[in-house]
Design an enzyme around this catalytic site. Sequence first.
Site, PDB file in Angstrom:
ATOM      1  N   HIS A   1     -53.280  27.947 -12.678  1.00  0.00           N
ATOM      2  CA  HIS A   1     -53.727  26.928 -13.344  1.00  0.00           C
ATOM      3  C   HIS A   1     -55.318  26.545 -12.859  1.00  0.00           C
ATOM      4  CE1 HIS A   1     -49.341  26.952 -13.748  1.00  0.00           C
ATOM      5  NE2 HIS A   1     -49.530  26.538 -14.972  1.00  0.00           N
TER       6      HIS A   1
ATOM      7  N   ASP B   1     -54.325  28.592 -16.655  1.00  0.00           N
ATOM      8  CA  ASP B   1     -53.438  27.599 -17.671  1.00  0.00           C
ATOM      9  C   ASP B   1     -53.996  26.268 -17.649  1.00  0.00           C
ATOM     10  OD1 ASP B   1     -52.236  29.890 -18.174  1.00  0.00           O
ATOM     11  OD2 ASP B   1     -50.229  29.040 -18.536  1.00  0.00           O
ATOM     12  N   ASP B   2     -54.127  25.671 -18.713  1.00  0.00           N
ATOM     13  CA  ASP B   2     -53.994  24.047 -18.959  1.00  0.00           C
ATOM     14  C   ASP B   2     -55.458  23.436 -18.653  1.00  0.00           C
ATOM     15  OD1 ASP B   2     -51.321  24.227 -18.894  1.00  0.00           O
ATOM     16  OD2 ASP B   2     -51.142  23.558 -16.965  1.00  0.00           O
TER      17      ASP B   2
ATOM     18  N   TYR C   1     -44.540  26.722 -20.163  1.00  0.00           N
ATOM     19  CA  TYR C   1     -43.260  26.994 -19.362  1.00  0.00           C
ATOM     20  C   TYR C   1     -42.828  28.185 -19.523  1.00  0.00           C
ATOM     21  CZ  TYR C   1     -43.615  21.834 -20.032  1.00  0.00           C
ATOM     22  OH  TYR C   1     -44.084  20.522 -19.862  1.00  0.00           O
TER      23      TYR C   1
ATOM     24  N   HIS D   1     -49.058  21.286 -24.718  1.00  0.00           N
ATOM     25  CA  HIS D   1     -48.165  21.843 -23.888  1.00  0.00           C
ATOM     26  C   HIS D   1     -46.660  21.330 -23.869  1.00  0.00           C
ATOM     27  CE1 HIS D   1     -46.721  23.242 -19.881  1.00  0.00           C
ATOM     28  NE2 HIS D   1     -48.025  23.918 -19.743  1.00  0.00           N
TER      29      HIS D   1
ATOM     30  N   HIS E   1     -52.665  28.217 -25.568  1.00  0.00           N
ATOM     31  CA  HIS E   1     -51.517  27.809 -24.884  1.00  0.00           C
ATOM     32  C   HIS E   1     -50.920  26.615 -25.534  1.00  0.00           C
ATOM     33  CE1 HIS E   1     -49.331  27.616 -21.202  1.00  0.00           C
ATOM     34  NE2 HIS E   1     -50.062  26.408 -20.749  1.00  0.00           N
TER      35      HIS E   1
END
Length: 325
Positions: free
Chosen positions: A192, A48-49, A140, A103, A99
Amino acid sequence: MRSRRMFVGAAVIAAMAIGGTAIAELNRPNVAAAAASCSAGYVALTFDDGPNAGTTNQLISTLRSAGATATVFPTGQNATNNASLMQAYKNAGLQIGNHSWDHPHLLTMSQSQMQSQLSRTQQAIQQTAGVTPTVFRPPYGETNATLRSVASSLGLREVIWDVDSQDWNNASASQIRQAAGRLTNGQLMLMHDWPAATIQALPGILQDLQARNLCTGHISSSTGRAVAPPGTNPGGGTGSCTVSVSRGSDWTDRFNVNLSVSGSSTWAVRIALGSGQSLQSSWNASVTGTTGTLTARPNGSGNNFGITVYKNGNNNTPTATCALS
């Protein structure tokens, strides 16, 4: 399961524009490591991210070196700010998911704000990588029926995870590698793009998976489980075959699936069960596995076979792929 990202400071936040992305099925995936038999099935390593200038290229290089693949969930903001790295994701054959834009805690937002977060990210990924995500991971892990409805309206399948690496919570490289040891066929692991410990752990994770005859796959947008990447030969042979899937008898708690193979009499069919589903029985083939991705091979009874699947709350018909064994 729900993780709470630990932000180490304003500098980290500014550098990483945290987020994730809905997954897109790509046309040029890396295949699983050639030395692995994949007899234990497929798992999805998810990151992720991203993307970010600090670690994304290292992540891609490590996967390429091992002949492995993964699913990445970039944020729309990071995608827009790092278009060349989005192209690098695509060129490495990684599956790209959605995603959200930046965020946020989506459950604090209105439905129209949720829609904006996801749709803007879809557009950003299409513009930078040239693909349209088909899977979505909520920031999350926070979700509800409204968010799932918004995702579905955009053609996105919501996926969470089975194993949390805790890399967002300052887990060490050895702890992250140990967490990957819990993965089984069809499961997803949360990692991540940005932690240095994750990049350090990745070579060992890939070695361990190969030793366990598990291969890296992509996430099915129909089942939400890890399956062989598009273009992968799950049987390990050469050539091709096709398999057709049709729904058979249906009861309250279970249903039959009929499968027919053409093109070869030496085949391996991988059947992707939906979340919660499990195998009750099979006929006219040798079938291994009970949940996640099953593998069926000829048992001398011809090319037509079938399975009975317990629904366990999931009435979706499984999908299947065929390759020569």
